[in-house]
Motif scaffolding. Structure first.
Motif, PDB file in Angstrom:
ATOM      1  N   LEU A  10       0.836  -1.200   0.000  1.00 63.76           N
ATOM      2  CA  LEU A  10       0.000   0.000   0.000  1.00 63.76           C
ATOM      3  C   LEU A  10       0.871   1.250   0.000  1.00 63.76           C
ATOM      4  CD1 LEU A  10      -2.691  -0.970   2.683  1.00 63.76           C
ATOM      5  CD2 LEU A  10      -2.811  -1.274   0.218  1.00 63.76           C
ATOM      6  N   THR A  11       0.358   2.322  -0.619  1.00 67.21           N
ATOM      7  CA  THR A  11       1.079   3.587  -0.582  1.00 67.21           C
ATOM      8  C   THR A  11       1.149   4.075   0.861  1.00 67.21           C
ATOM      9  OG1 THR A  11      -0.977   4.784  -1.045  1.00 67.21           O
ATOM     10  CG2 THR A  11       0.432   4.244  -2.947  1.00 67.21           C
ATOM     11  N   ASP A  12       2.053   5.000   1.139  1.00 68.21           N
ATOM     12  CA  ASP A  12       2.239   5.479   2.510  1.00 68.21           C
ATOM     13  C   ASP A  12       0.949   6.010   3.126  1.00 68.21           C
ATOM     14  OD1 ASP A  12       4.882   4.745   2.411  1.00 68.21           O
ATOM     15  OD2 ASP A  12       5.628   6.768   1.992  1.00 68.21           O
ATOM     16  N   ASP A  13       0.122   6.668   2.322  1.00 68.52           N
ATOM     17  CA  ASP A  13      -1.148   7.191   2.839  1.00 68.52           C
ATOM     18  C   ASP A  13      -2.267   6.149   2.803  1.00 68.52           C
ATOM     19  OD1 ASP A  13      -1.763   7.043   0.125  1.00 68.52           O
ATOM     20  OD2 ASP A  13      -1.913   9.223  -0.132  1.00 68.52           O
ATOM     21  N   ARG A  14      -1.953   4.958   2.282  1.00 69.91           N
ATOM     22  CA  ARG A  14      -2.871   3.813   2.195  1.00 69.91           C
ATOM     23  C   ARG A  14      -4.082   4.053   1.285  1.00 69.91           C
ATOM     24  NH1 ARG A  14      -2.276  -0.451   6.410  1.00 69.91           N
ATOM     25  NH2 ARG A  14      -0.224  -0.060   7.229  1.00 69.91           N
ATOM     26  N   LYS A  15      -4.015   5.080   0.468  1.00 71.07           N
ATOM     27  CA  LYS A  15      -5.124   5.355  -0.441  1.00 71.07           C
ATOM     28  C   LYS A  15      -5.112   4.436  -1.650  1.00 71.07           C
ATOM     29  CE  LYS A  15      -5.945  10.151   0.759  1.00 71.07           C
ATOM     30  NZ  LYS A  15      -5.992  11.527   0.269  1.00 71.07           N
ATOM     31  N   TYR A  16      -3.958   3.879  -1.968  1.00 69.21           N
ATOM     32  CA  TYR A  16      -3.837   3.038  -3.160  1.00 69.21           C
ATOM     33  C   TYR A  16      -3.031   1.783  -2.871  1.00 69.21           C
ATOM     34  CZ  TYR A  16      -5.116   7.372  -5.519  1.00 69.21           C
ATOM     35  OH  TYR A  16      -5.750   8.507  -5.912  1.00 69.21           O
ATOM     36  N   TRP A  39      -6.576  -2.576   2.338  1.00 73.09           N
ATOM     37  CA  TRP A  39      -6.894  -1.373   1.561  1.00 73.09           C
ATOM     38  C   TRP A  39      -8.352  -0.960   1.801  1.00 73.09           C
ATOM     39  CZ3 TRP A  39     -10.498  -0.486  -2.286  1.00 73.09           C
ATOM     40  CH2 TRP A  39     -10.415   0.775  -2.884  1.00 73.09           C
ATOM     41  N   TYR A  40      -9.251  -1.937   1.759  1.00 68.63           N
ATOM     42  CA  TYR A  40     -10.671  -1.648   1.959  1.00 68.63           C
ATOM     43  C   TYR A  40     -10.929  -1.060   3.352  1.00 68.63           C
ATOM     44  CZ  TYR A  40     -15.641  -2.145   2.606  1.00 68.63           C
ATOM     45  OH  TYR A  40     -16.947  -1.871   2.894  1.00 68.63           O
ATOM     46  N   ASN A  41     -10.355  -1.674   4.377  1.00 68.88           N
ATOM     47  CA  ASN A  41     -10.564  -1.199   5.748  1.00 68.88           C
ATOM     48  C   ASN A  41     -10.121   0.249   5.909  1.00 68.88           C
ATOM     49  OD1 ASN A  41     -11.571  -3.681   6.487  1.00 68.88           O
ATOM     50  ND2 ASN A  41      -9.703  -4.353   7.509  1.00 68.88           N
ATOM     51  N   TRP A  42      -9.052   0.607   5.248  1.00 68.47           N
ATOM     52  CA  TRP A  42      -8.517   1.956   5.364  1.00 68.47           C
ATOM     53  C   TRP A  42      -9.379   2.965   4.603  1.00 68.47           C
ATOM     54  CZ3 TRP A  42      -5.203   3.998   8.595  1.00 68.47           C
ATOM     55  CH2 TRP A  42      -4.702   5.266   8.334  1.00 68.47           C
ATOM     56  N   ASN A  43      -9.976   2.546   3.501  1.00 69.76           N
ATOM     57  CA  ASN A  43     -10.645   3.490   2.592  1.00 69.76           C
ATOM     58  C   ASN A  43     -12.167   3.496   2.645  1.00 69.76           C
ATOM     59  OD1 ASN A  43      -8.505   4.910   0.933  1.00 69.76           O
ATOM     60  ND2 ASN A  43      -7.829   2.781   0.919  1.00 69.76           N
ATOM     61  N   LYS A  44     -12.791   2.560   3.329  1.00 63.83           N
ATOM     62  CA  LYS A  44     -14.257   2.552   3.380  1.00 63.83           C
ATOM     63  C   LYS A  44     -14.752   3.766   4.166  1.00 63.83           C
ATOM     64  CE  LYS A  44     -14.422  -0.450   7.385  1.00 63.83           C
ATOM     65  NZ  LYS A  44     -14.712  -1.772   7.884  1.00 63.83           N
ATOM     66  N   GLY A  45     -15.866   4.297   3.734  1.00 65.27           N
ATOM     67  CA  GLY A  45     -16.415   5.482   4.399  1.00 65.27           C
ATOM     68  C   GLY A  45     -15.518   6.692   4.173  1.00 65.27           C
ATOM     69  N   GLY A  46     -15.940   7.821   4.596  1.00 63.87           N
ATOM     70  CA  GLY A  46     -15.105   9.007   4.481  1.00 63.87           C
ATOM     71  C   GLY A  46     -15.080   9.567   3.071  1.00 63.87           C
ATOM     72  N   GLU A  47     -15.537  10.766   2.908  1.00 62.63           N
ATOM     73  CA  GLU A  47     -15.623  11.367   1.585  1.00 62.63           C
ATOM     74  C   GLU A  47     -14.265  11.718   1.006  1.00 62.63           C
ATOM     75  OE1 GLU A  47     -18.390  14.573   1.845  1.00 62.63           O
ATOM     76  OE2 GLU A  47     -19.894  13.283   2.755  1.00 62.63           O
ATOM     77  N   ASP A  48     -13.263  11.841   1.839  1.00 59.99           N
ATOM     78  CA  ASP A  48     -11.930  12.191   1.344  1.00 59.99           C
ATOM     79  C   ASP A  48     -11.157  10.954   0.880  1.00 59.99           C
ATOM     80  OD1 ASP A  48     -11.767  11.191   3.935  1.00 59.99           O
ATOM     81  OD2 ASP A  48      -9.883  12.235   4.325  1.00 59.99           O
ATOM     82  N   ARG A  49     -11.767   9.822   0.977  1.00 60.35           N
ATOM     83  CA  ARG A  49     -11.093   8.588   0.593  1.00 60.35           C
ATOM     84  C   ARG A  49     -11.141   8.374  -0.920  1.00 60.35           C
ATOM     85  NH1 ARG A  49      -8.159   7.849   5.002  1.00 60.35           N
ATOM     86  NH2 ARG A  49      -9.417   7.469   6.830  1.00 60.35           N
TER      87      ARG A  49
END
Length: 126
Positions: A10-16, A39-49
């Motif tokens: 995962l990228t450092d910010d875990r977005k990708y 990746w899913y756990n980090w990015n689910k929810g949150g409009e900035d994801r």
């Protein structure tokens, strides 16, 4: 799973999910599911994801490579978070090869009705 371990994928910010080299594929379904789940756990929810797995311009960029039982698979970078969610939800189902949108038998699904998963672009190399 250790932070250091996931930093390989995962990228450092875990977005990708980082684009993998074809010559350095994941070697198990378990690893594939772990990377997707993290990746899913980090990015689910949150409009900035971010809503897709790869930081890529074109949809047909192969981001995740997988080598299992002598077969090669890849997941494209435009795979959506909704598709990852569905694929993870179906985790206990067997993988099946179905026709892609052009009729070629190379799309992988784990849908219980052998349907494609919307937004999940996972293929077997032929």
């Amino acid at each position: 799973m250790s932070e250091h371990y996931m930093s390989d994928y995962l990228t450092d910010d875990r977005k990708y999910i980082k684009k993998m080299k074809r010559s350095e594929p994941l070697q198990s379904k378990e690893m594939f599911y772990e990377v997707l789940q993290e990746w899913y756990n980090w990015n689910k929810g949150g409009e900035d994801r971010i809503t897709q797995i790869g930081d890529v311009e074109t949809g047909n960029t192969k981001v995740v490579h997988l080598y299992l039982n002598g077969n090669r698979y890849y997941l494209n970078g435009d795979t959506k978070i909704s598709g990852v969610k569905e694929f993870l939800r179906n985790r206990d189902n067997p993988w099946k090869i179905i026709p892609n949108n052009r009729g070629r038998m190379n799309k992988v699904t784990n849908d219980e009705y052998d349907e494609g998963i919307k937004g999940f672009f996972f293929y077997k190399e032929t």
